[in-house]
Design an enzyme around this catalytic site. Structure first.
Site, short mmCIF file in Angstrom:
data_model
loop_
_atom_site.label_atom_id
_atom_site.label_comp_id
_atom_site.label_asym_id
_atom_site.label_seq_id
_atom_site.Cartn_x
_atom_site.Cartn_y
_atom_site.Cartn_z
N ASP A 162 0.84 -1.20 0.00
CA ASP A 162 0.00 0.00 0.00
C ASP A 162 0.88 1.26 0.00
O ASP A 162 2.09 1.18 0.19
CB ASP A 162 -0.92 -0.03 1.23
CG ASP A 162 -2.29 0.58 0.94
OD1 ASP A 162 -2.37 1.46 0.06
OD2 ASP A 162 -3.27 0.19 1.60
N ASP A 223 -10.47 2.73 -3.56
CA ASP A 223 -10.94 1.43 -3.10
C ASP A 223 -12.37 1.18 -3.57
O ASP A 223 -13.20 2.09 -3.59
CB ASP A 223 -10.99 1.39 -1.56
CG ASP A 223 -9.62 1.24 -0.93
OD1 ASP A 223 -8.61 1.27 -1.66
OD2 ASP A 223 -9.57 1.09 0.31
#
Ligand code: NAG
Ligand code: NAG
Ligand code: NAG
Ligand code: NAG
Ligand code: NAG
Length: 426
Positions: A162, A223
């Site tokens: 990430d 997301d």
């Protein structure tokens, strides 16, 4: 006609060879990876006393691995069981290594990986390029080599890396590059999943040529959530940016529109069909985030649909794209191996009932997809042979609406007998 076909085939072969030369050289992700990832459904549940079935713990991953084997998920191609954020203890160990939360992962990740491997599956794990993960656990900044070695020593097969708390753009890029090299140095085959372009985009155009040299797939956009508005925003973003992102995708490196949320709470049936169809057209990595222990037979049928998965996993490895948009209808195509095409009709109208979209076959494949003839097979929402069409005909595809959107997916194959000569003469 045969000459035109041969030229087309050579052009495709040349593109594929070029893409292969540019991809991260670890031999992995030759087709989009498939598996299960905990984030969208299970988030950062850490209170196992209150919620033992849903907290991020070894139990969750063991149970998911078991059901993936028992219920045909592994056999359908879903091979990675992936841990996302929140698996870690709040601090590194005395030797500076990342460690799993001892309460939630009492056996440790090494044992979990062994178990997952014993079921014929692979284990994915998560870390972050910065000092802290998005949820505030220790990040890999300044520890890239050590963390890569730790993951390799545990037997991890995939790393989702990430980009929260990454500092400057320079540190972000350097971190993604250094972790890729660190994974390579371990000598273990580890799929490398990046979010590099997503974190770069607000400030800088990503250099996809470079990103593909370091990553097996990469997120470009926010997301995914368990809602149609989220799926719609991903599809709209992808169509808007297709000129820059479609051409870079290929064996070894893929655009990642994020998880499949089919089987949860937010999508109508038509919307679920649309996500499955469009993720196949987009050559997307297929990571489900749902509870496979409790999933409807319909969602299971859709997620395990062999013909749709075959399109997603097509060996030519070309990502599909939108070819036309007419009011609420969108026509997408994806070139497949063997001069075939997958086609999706997307109906974005959110009022009224099903409507047909009719288009001439010459719209497809620059006029060559069905030239001189092709056999048409409907894949979703149900499979059905439509027979052989000549290139001068039109197709009428019914796409459902009812406050949702939906997709009819077709698979066009060359009229095999007719074009036998040009297909086999390689
Ligand atoms: C590391 O990279 C080299 C070439 O860049 C490649 O040949 C090798 O297979 C890679 N190893 C792993 C484990 O990815
Ligand atoms: C991480 O923290 C250290 C020490 O505070 C700092 O020097 C470094 O720039 C930070 N890294 C990132 C990526 O923010
Ligand atoms: C993008 O990266 C590639 C490979 O690192 C490099 O050759 C190219 O010059 C870069 N392009 C731009 C516009 O910076
Ligand atoms: C609408 O499309 C379906 C196939 O999806 C077809 O069977 C039907 O005949 C079409 N209807 C019209 C009115 O064209
Ligand atoms: C498809 O191929 C068969 C066998 O060659 C041929 O008879 C038929 O006419 C072809 N169909 C079209 C629409 O060209």
């Amino acid at each position: 006609m045969a000459a035109a076909r041969r030229v087309l085939r050579w052009a495709l072969a040349a593109t594929a060879a070029l893409a292969a030369a540019l991809a991260l050289d670890n031999g992995l992700a030759r087709t989009p990876p498939m598996g299960w990832l905990h984030w969208e459904r299970f988030l950062c549940g850490t209170d196992c006393a209150a919620d033992p079935r849903r907290c991020v713990s070894e139990r969750l991953f063991v149970e998911m691995a078991d059901v993936m084997v028992a219920e045909g998920w592994r056999d359908a191609g879903y091979e990675f069981v992936c841990i996302d954020d929140c698996w870690m203890a709040p601090t590194r160990d005395e030797r500076g290594r990342l460690q799993a939360d001892p309460k939630r992962f009492p056996s440790g990740i090494r044992r979990l990986a062994d178990y997952v491997h014993s079921r014929g599956l692979k284990l994915g794990i998560y870390s972050d390029v910065g000092n802290k993960t998005c949820a505030g656990f220790p990040g890999s900044y300044n520890h890239y080599d050590l963390d890569a070695q730790t993951f390799a020593s545990w037997g991890v097969d995939l790393l989702k890396f990430d980009g929260c708390n990454s500092g400057t753009l320079e540190l972000l890029a350097e971190g993604y590059r250094r972790m890729s090299l660190a994974l390579n140095k371990t000598g273990r085959s580890i799929v490398y999943s990046c979010e590099w372009p997503f974190y770069l985009r607000p400030l800088q155009q990503p250099n996809y040529t470079e990103i593909k040299q370091y990553c097996n797939h990469w997120r470009n956009f926010f997301d995914v959530y368990d809602s149609w508005s989220s799926i719609k925003s991903i599809l709209d973003w992808t169509a808007l940016h297709q000129d820059s992102i479609v051409k870079i995708a290929g064996p070894g490196g893929w655009n990642d529109p994020d998880m499949l949320v089919i089987g949860n709470f937010g999508l109508s049936w038509d919307q679920a069909v649309t996500q499955m169809a469009m993720w196949a057209i987009m050559a997307a990595p297929l990571f489900m985030s749902n509870d496979l222990r409790r999933i409807s037979p319909e969602a299971k049928w859709l997620l395990q649909n062999k013909e749709t998965i075959a399109i997603n996993q097509d060996p030519l490895g070309k990502q599909g794209y939108q070819i036309t948009k007419d009011k609420n209808f969108e026509l997408w195509e994806r070139p497949l191996a063997g001069q075939a095409y997958a086609v999706a009709v997307l109906n974005q109208q959110e009022i009224g009932g099903p409507q047909n979209f009719t288009f001439p076959l010459t719209f497809l494949g620059n006029g060559l997809a069905c030239n001189p003839a092709c056999s048409v097979r409907q894949i979703l929402p149900a499979s059905r042979d439509w027979g052989v069409y000549s290139w001068v005909s039109s197709l009428s595809v019914e796409a459902f609406t009812t406050r949702s959107a939906s997709t009819g997916t077709l698979n066009l194959q060359p009229n095999v007998t007719n074009t036998h000569h040009s297909i086999t003469k390689r």
